[in-house]
Design a protein around this motif. Structure first.
Motif, PDB file in Angstrom:
ATOM      1  N   PHE A   1      -1.754   0.460  -8.827  1.00  0.00           N
ATOM      2  CA  PHE A   1      -0.647  -0.339  -9.368  1.00  0.00           C
ATOM      3  C   PHE A   1       0.522   0.597  -9.642  1.00  0.00           C
ATOM      4  O   PHE A   1       0.357   1.650 -10.249  1.00  0.00           O
ATOM      5  CB  PHE A   1      -1.067  -1.052 -10.657  1.00  0.00           C
ATOM      6  CG  PHE A   1       0.044  -1.840 -11.289  1.00  0.00           C
ATOM      7  CD1 PHE A   1       0.505  -3.003 -10.693  1.00  0.00           C
ATOM      8  CD2 PHE A   1       0.643  -1.423 -12.458  1.00  0.00           C
ATOM      9  CE1 PHE A   1       1.541  -3.741 -11.262  1.00  0.00           C
ATOM     10  CE2 PHE A   1       1.677  -2.140 -13.034  1.00  0.00           C
ATOM     11  CZ  PHE A   1       2.125  -3.309 -12.429  1.00  0.00           C
ATOM     12  N   PHE A   2       1.710   0.202  -9.191  1.00  0.00           N
ATOM     13  CA  PHE A   2       2.925   0.975  -9.443  1.00  0.00           C
ATOM     14  C   PHE A   2       3.690   0.325 -10.586  1.00  0.00           C
ATOM     15  O   PHE A   2       3.918  -0.890 -10.576  1.00  0.00           O
ATOM     16  CB  PHE A   2       3.809   0.994  -8.189  1.00  0.00           C
ATOM     17  CG  PHE A   2       3.262   1.847  -7.086  1.00  0.00           C
ATOM     18  CD1 PHE A   2       3.708   3.154  -6.927  1.00  0.00           C
ATOM     19  CD2 PHE A   2       2.302   1.352  -6.220  1.00  0.00           C
ATOM     20  CE1 PHE A   2       3.200   3.950  -5.905  1.00  0.00           C
ATOM     21  CE2 PHE A   2       1.795   2.146  -5.193  1.00  0.00           C
ATOM     22  CZ  PHE A   2       2.243   3.449  -5.041  1.00  0.00           C
TER      23      PHE A   2
ATOM     24  N   SER B   1       3.397   5.990 -11.633  1.00  0.00           N
ATOM     25  CA  SER B   1       4.703   5.746 -12.239  1.00  0.00           C
ATOM     26  C   SER B   1       5.823   5.752 -11.205  1.00  0.00           C
ATOM     27  O   SER B   1       5.878   6.617 -10.327  1.00  0.00           O
ATOM     28  CB  SER B   1       5.011   6.808 -13.297  1.00  0.00           C
ATOM     29  OG  SER B   1       6.345   6.632 -13.767  1.00  0.00           O
ATOM     30  N   VAL B   2       6.743   4.788 -11.366  1.00  0.00           N
ATOM     31  CA  VAL B   2       7.962   4.754 -10.557  1.00  0.00           C
ATOM     32  C   VAL B   2       9.148   5.287 -11.366  1.00  0.00           C
ATOM     33  O   VAL B   2      10.294   5.172 -10.938  1.00  0.00           O
ATOM     34  CB  VAL B   2       8.262   3.317 -10.054  1.00  0.00           C
ATOM     35  CG1 VAL B   2       7.137   2.825  -9.143  1.00  0.00           C
ATOM     36  CG2 VAL B   2       8.492   2.344 -11.207  1.00  0.00           C
TER      37      VAL B   2
ATOM     38  N   VAL C   1       6.714   0.352  -1.593  1.00  0.00           N
ATOM     39  CA  VAL C   1       6.967  -0.212  -2.919  1.00  0.00           C
ATOM     40  C   VAL C   1       8.475  -0.340  -3.119  1.00  0.00           C
ATOM     41  O   VAL C   1       9.233   0.556  -2.737  1.00  0.00           O
ATOM     42  CB  VAL C   1       6.364   0.702  -4.016  1.00  0.00           C
ATOM     43  CG1 VAL C   1       6.787   0.272  -5.407  1.00  0.00           C
ATOM     44  CG2 VAL C   1       4.849   0.719  -3.898  1.00  0.00           C
ATOM     45  N   TYR C   2       8.891  -1.424  -3.714  1.00  0.00           N
ATOM     46  CA  TYR C   2      10.285  -1.565  -4.127  1.00  0.00           C
ATOM     47  C   TYR C   2      10.379  -1.044  -5.556  1.00  0.00           C
ATOM     48  O   TYR C   2       9.622  -1.464  -6.435  1.00  0.00           O
ATOM     49  CB  TYR C   2      10.719  -3.029  -4.080  1.00  0.00           C
ATOM     50  CG  TYR C   2      12.071  -3.258  -4.706  1.00  0.00           C
ATOM     51  CD1 TYR C   2      13.233  -2.945  -4.013  1.00  0.00           C
ATOM     52  CD2 TYR C   2      12.176  -3.760  -6.000  1.00  0.00           C
ATOM     53  CE1 TYR C   2      14.480  -3.134  -4.586  1.00  0.00           C
ATOM     54  CE2 TYR C   2      13.414  -3.954  -6.581  1.00  0.00           C
ATOM     55  CZ  TYR C   2      14.560  -3.632  -5.871  1.00  0.00           C
ATOM     56  OH  TYR C   2      15.794  -3.815  -6.443  1.00  0.00           O
TER      57      TYR C   2
ATOM     58  N   ALA D   1       5.120  -5.528  -8.001  1.00  0.00           N
ATOM     59  CA  ALA D   1       4.055  -5.716  -8.994  1.00  0.00           C
ATOM     60  C   ALA D   1       2.719  -6.091  -8.353  1.00  0.00           C
ATOM     61  O   ALA D   1       1.936  -6.830  -8.921  1.00  0.00           O
ATOM     62  CB  ALA D   1       4.478  -6.775 -10.008  1.00  0.00           C
ATOM     63  N   LEU D   2       2.452  -5.562  -7.159  1.00  0.00           N
ATOM     64  CA  LEU D   2       1.176  -5.811  -6.486  1.00  0.00           C
ATOM     65  C   LEU D   2       0.111  -4.819  -6.940  1.00  0.00           C
ATOM     66  O   LEU D   2       0.434  -3.689  -7.301  1.00  0.00           O
ATOM     67  CB  LEU D   2       1.321  -5.629  -4.971  1.00  0.00           C
ATOM     68  CG  LEU D   2       2.102  -6.652  -4.178  1.00  0.00           C
ATOM     69  CD1 LEU D   2       2.198  -6.201  -2.728  1.00  0.00           C
ATOM     70  CD2 LEU D   2       1.445  -8.013  -4.254  1.00  0.00           C
ATOM     71  N   ILE D   3      -1.127  -5.242  -6.865  1.00  0.00           N
ATOM     72  CA  ILE D   3      -2.254  -4.317  -6.980  1.00  0.00           C
ATOM     73  C   ILE D   3      -2.706  -4.064  -5.543  1.00  0.00           C
ATOM     74  O   ILE D   3      -3.051  -4.998  -4.825  1.00  0.00           O
ATOM     75  CB  ILE D   3      -3.432  -4.917  -7.773  1.00  0.00           C
ATOM     76  CG1 ILE D   3      -2.975  -5.478  -9.119  1.00  0.00           C
ATOM     77  CG2 ILE D   3      -4.548  -3.887  -7.932  1.00  0.00           C
ATOM     78  CD1 ILE D   3      -2.536  -4.477 -10.127  1.00  0.00           C
TER      79      ILE D   3
END
Length: 196
Positions: free
Chosen positions: A68-69, A105-106, A146-147, A164-166
């Motif tokens: 998860f990001f 982490s983003v 990932v956005y 917000a995807l897993i």
């Protein structure tokens, strides 16, 4: 030719010409070589976990991985998703040891290993928090498609818009599919156990 055989001959001729036409079209478009392959998700990275240890994509191989990001200052989506992941891990019992559960982490400016360690103390201990410098963070964000975008707030601070995807990766580090947490933890755990 009898009146009953005529429609059958016409239908057979039409079907044959349709098949031939489709085969010619397929050949003209390049055949199998032009079929688009699914986009690659994932790739090499080197980040640091909440205990200061280096982690690469190779470190995660051998177990299915949920990724998860997000970021530690996230007001709602991240803590909710991490809580749901924690519930799935709890429902897995001892099998939770056979899964990687990773929070990447983003937000490299604020999410140091110490910050990640403090933040993750509220969730299942199997969760591993990874962060890195801006360049390495950008690399992993790109490789996982990932956005993530920094959004300034009126008070001079900022928030992060992000995917917000897993992500479910198999034991070889290949992307399987988004992992659905919108079901009971027991149902999600039973699904995840298929990849052990």
């Amino acid at each position: 030719m009898s009146s009953t055989a005529r429609p059958l001959v016409i239908a057979t001729a039409f079907a044959s010409s349709l098949v031939v036409g489709l085969l010619v079209l397929f050949w003209a478009m390049g055949g199998v070589s032009k079929v688009t392959q699914p986009a690659a998700i994932g790739g090499p990275f080197q980040l640091t976990d909440q205990n200061g240890k280096a982690v690469t994509e190779a470190s995660l191989k051998g177990k299915p991985t949920l990724i998860f990001f997000g970021y530690t200052h996230c007001p709602d989506v991240c803590p909710t998703s991490l809580f749901e992941m924690s519930e799935v891990l709890r429902a897995m019992g001892k099998d939770a040891d056979k899964v990687n559960a990773v929070f990447i982490s983003v937000d490299p400016e604020r999410d140091t290993p110490a910050t990640m360690k403090d933040y993750l103390s509220s969730f299942d201990p199997h969760l591993e928090g990874l962060s890195g410098d801006p360049a390495e963070t950008a690399k992993v964000i790109t490789s996982y498609r990932v956005y993530a975008k920094k959004v300034p707030t009126k008070d001079g601070d900022y928030t992060m818009d992000h995917t917000a995807l897993i992500y479910l990766m198999d034991r070889d580090g290949r992307f399987v599919s988004p992992f659905n947490l919108k079901r009971t933890p027991e149902e999600a755990a039973a699904d995840l156990k298929k990849y052990l």
